[in-house]
Motif scaffolding. Structure first.
Motif, PDB file in Angstrom:
ATOM      1  N   GLU A 109       0.822  -1.207   0.000  1.00 28.56           N
ATOM      2  CA  GLU A 109       0.000   0.000   0.000  1.00 28.56           C
ATOM      3  C   GLU A 109       0.858   1.260   0.000  1.00 28.56           C
ATOM      4  N   LEU A 110       1.941   1.227   0.758  1.00 27.40           N
ATOM      5  CA  LEU A 110       2.814   2.400   0.859  1.00 27.40           C
ATOM      6  C   LEU A 110       3.851   2.451  -0.252  1.00 27.40           C
ATOM      7  N   GLY A 111       4.157   1.292  -0.842  1.00 31.23           N
ATOM      8  CA  GLY A 111       5.220   1.247  -1.839  1.00 31.23           C
ATOM      9  C   GLY A 111       6.581   1.493  -1.227  1.00 31.23           C
ATOM     10  N   LYS A 112       6.697   1.191   0.074  1.00 27.45           N
ATOM     11  CA  LYS A 112       7.947   1.395   0.797  1.00 27.45           C
ATOM     12  C   LYS A 112       8.210   0.190   1.694  1.00 27.45           C
ATOM     13  N   VAL A 113       9.395   0.158   2.270  1.00 28.04           N
ATOM     14  CA  VAL A 113       9.738  -0.884   3.227  1.00 28.04           C
ATOM     15  C   VAL A 113       9.369  -0.385   4.617  1.00 28.04           C
ATOM     16  N   ARG A 114       8.535  -1.152   5.288  1.00 28.84           N
ATOM     17  CA  ARG A 114       8.065  -0.771   6.621  1.00 28.84           C
ATOM     18  C   ARG A 114       8.960  -1.396   7.681  1.00 28.84           C
ATOM     19  N   LEU A 115       9.417  -0.588   8.624  1.00 30.21           N
ATOM     20  CA  LEU A 115      10.240  -1.047   9.744  1.00 30.21           C
ATOM     21  C   LEU A 115       9.444  -0.912  11.040  1.00 30.21           C
TER      22      LEU A 115
END
Length: 208
Positions: free
Chosen positions: A194-200
């Protein structure tokens, strides 16, 4: 460390399933890849994948046949729901012993991106301090080191409080690991569609 080899497809199974050796355990998983704009494309076909996280390098290496290579510089490669993944930075094409040409794609893992950044103390301060709720502190660090375009922290309350002065001019990965370890926690990571990013995010270490 994760090392993987492509498995032949089973009859009627069109997925590119792989068998991987993860710290001595054998698991099966699929890797997804994106284009250079980080838009997911599909399941990755490859000859081998080698990913190291932690003290062993924080690097990803993917080998594909030249004629069927799908990765580009800027592509992301990741196994859904896991910490295994990274950013393609370089590629090198060479002939192999079987007469085909192989392309080796390399780059940093998610933790490797953190390891590349030096945490400079804020003006007038001796140290960068990580304090307060852990996921919020992680997000502040991501922004401080300029990686908000690819990394983001979970917005959930982790229930973990940090209070650590990072070593002067440490890399962000070492500093973050130290801050989390001080609170008996570790880092989780996964690509977020959904974010198109890597979630930490921060999570408590398993107690044995």
């Amino acid at each position: 460390r994760l090392m993987a080899k492509q498995l032949p497809s089973r009859p009627g199974d069109h997925r590119r399933t792989l068998r991987a050796s993860q710290n001595g355990r054998v698991v099966e998983m699929e890797f997804i890849y994106t284009d250079a704009q980080r838009v997911p494309v599909g399941v990755l076909g490859f000859e081998s994948v080698d990913i190291s996280i932690g003290d062993s390098g924080n690097e990803i290496e993917v080998v594909q046949e030249s004629r069927s290579a799908t990765l580009k510089e800027g592509s992301l490669v990741f196994a859904l729901g896991t910490e295994w993944g990274g950013l393609v930075r370089h590629q090198d094409t060479k002939p192999s012993s079987d007469g085909t040409r192989k392309v080796t794609f390399t780059g940093p893992t998610w933790t490797g991106l953190l390891a590349e950044r030096v945490v400079v103390p804020p003006a007038g301060k001796d140290h960068y301090r990580m304090e307060g709720e852990a996921n919020s502190a992680i997000n502040s660090l991501i922004s401080y080191i300029g990686l908000s375009d690819i990394l983001v922290s979970s917005g959930e309350d982790s229930g973990i409080a940090l209070a650590t002065d990072l070593n002067r001019f440490c890399n962000a990965w070492d500093g973050l690991r130290e801050a989390l370890a001080d609170s008996s926690a570790r880092l989780g990571a996964a690509f977020d569609y959904e974010l198109g990013k890597v979630r930490l995010w921060a999570t408590q270490r398993e107690q044995f």
